[in-house]
Design a protein around this motif. Structure first.
Motif, PDB file in Angstrom:
ATOM      1  N   TYR A   6      14.222   3.854   2.605  1.00 43.29           N
ATOM      2  CA  TYR A   6      14.436   3.652   1.188  1.00 43.29           C
ATOM      3  C   TYR A   6      15.422   4.754   0.341  1.00 43.29           C
ATOM      4  O   TYR A   6      16.023   4.308  -0.479  1.00 43.29           O
ATOM      5  N   ASP A  36       4.439   1.524   6.388  1.00 47.49           N
ATOM      6  CA  ASP A  36       5.371   0.853   5.462  1.00 47.49           C
ATOM      7  C   ASP A  36       5.680  -0.432   5.701  1.00 47.49           C
ATOM      8  O   ASP A  36       5.329  -1.181   6.639  1.00 47.49           O
ATOM      9  N   TYR A  37       6.674  -1.139   4.930  1.00 44.91           N
ATOM     10  CA  TYR A  37       6.938  -2.478   5.079  1.00 44.91           C
ATOM     11  C   TYR A  37       7.817  -2.617   6.166  1.00 44.91           C
ATOM     12  O   TYR A  37       7.684  -3.796   7.055  1.00 44.91           O
ATOM     13  N   SER A  38       8.560  -1.626   6.677  1.00 46.99           N
ATOM     14  CA  SER A  38       9.319  -1.841   8.041  1.00 46.99           C
ATOM     15  C   SER A  38       8.622  -1.865   9.153  1.00 46.99           C
ATOM     16  O   SER A  38       8.836  -2.709   9.975  1.00 46.99           O
ATOM     17  N   GLU A  39       7.400  -1.082   9.245  1.00 48.30           N
ATOM     18  CA  GLU A  39       6.584  -1.458  10.126  1.00 48.30           C
ATOM     19  C   GLU A  39       5.432  -2.357  10.376  1.00 48.30           C
ATOM     20  O   GLU A  39       5.364  -3.005  11.337  1.00 48.30           O
ATOM     21  N   ARG A  40       5.223  -2.892   9.026  1.00 46.93           N
ATOM     22  CA  ARG A  40       4.287  -4.047   9.135  1.00 46.93           C
ATOM     23  C   ARG A  40       4.910  -5.476   9.517  1.00 46.93           C
ATOM     24  O   ARG A  40       4.544  -6.253   9.917  1.00 46.93           O
ATOM     25  N   ASP A  85      15.060   7.199   6.726  1.00 45.44           N
ATOM     26  CA  ASP A  85      14.004   6.921   5.763  1.00 45.44           C
ATOM     27  C   ASP A  85      14.923   5.312   5.281  1.00 45.44           C
ATOM     28  O   ASP A  85      15.962   5.408   4.931  1.00 45.44           O
ATOM     29  N   ARG A 133       3.323   7.578  12.258  1.00 49.04           N
ATOM     30  CA  ARG A 133       4.146   7.021  10.945  1.00 49.04           C
ATOM     31  C   ARG A 133       3.188   6.500   9.958  1.00 49.04           C
ATOM     32  O   ARG A 133       2.357   5.781  10.413  1.00 49.04           O
ATOM     33  N   THR A 134       3.334   6.937   8.674  1.00 45.67           N
ATOM     34  CA  THR A 134       2.516   6.302   7.761  1.00 45.67           C
ATOM     35  C   THR A 134       2.955   4.757   7.805  1.00 45.67           C
ATOM     36  O   THR A 134       4.270   4.461   7.791  1.00 45.67           O
TER      37      THR A 134
END
Length: 109
Positions: free
Chosen positions: A67, A33-37, A65, A30-31
């Protein structure tokens, strides 16, 4: 201009070209994003498929998703022990278990 070389007239050969018509797609994580960081995101393994030309099987994982109201489908390389219907967690705060994706800094030695 000159002549057209005989090898050019015969066309591109079929023996040295890779046959990619039946490939399933590029396997990527996955790219970020905020939820992964800052936390984690949950996905479900929908199917495990064979990709011609690849030794390892692929897992089609579906994420919600964060968002928009839609589903995102990702292709992961399936590690040993992953099964269909399994929940996969991706992110910084994901637990260390088979199939989960987390940063190298979060993994214990």
């Amino acid at each position: 201009m000159g002549r057209v070389i005989r090898g050019q007239r015969k066309g591109a050969g079929g023996i040295f070209k890779s046959h990619v018509r039946t490939r399933k797609g590029a396997a990527k994580i996955r790219t970020l994003d905020y939820s992964e960081r800052h936390g984690y995101i949950k996905g479900v393994v929908k199917e495990i498929i064979h990709d011609p030309g690849r030794g390892a099987p692929l897992a089609r994982v579906v994420f919600r998703d964060p968002y928009k109201f839609k589903l995102k489908k990702e292709l992961f390389i399936a590690p040993e022990g992953v099964y269909t219907g399994q929940f996969i967690y991706c992110g910084k705060k994901a637990t260390l278990s088979i199939g989960n994706v987390l940063p190298l800094g979060q993994m214990p030695e």
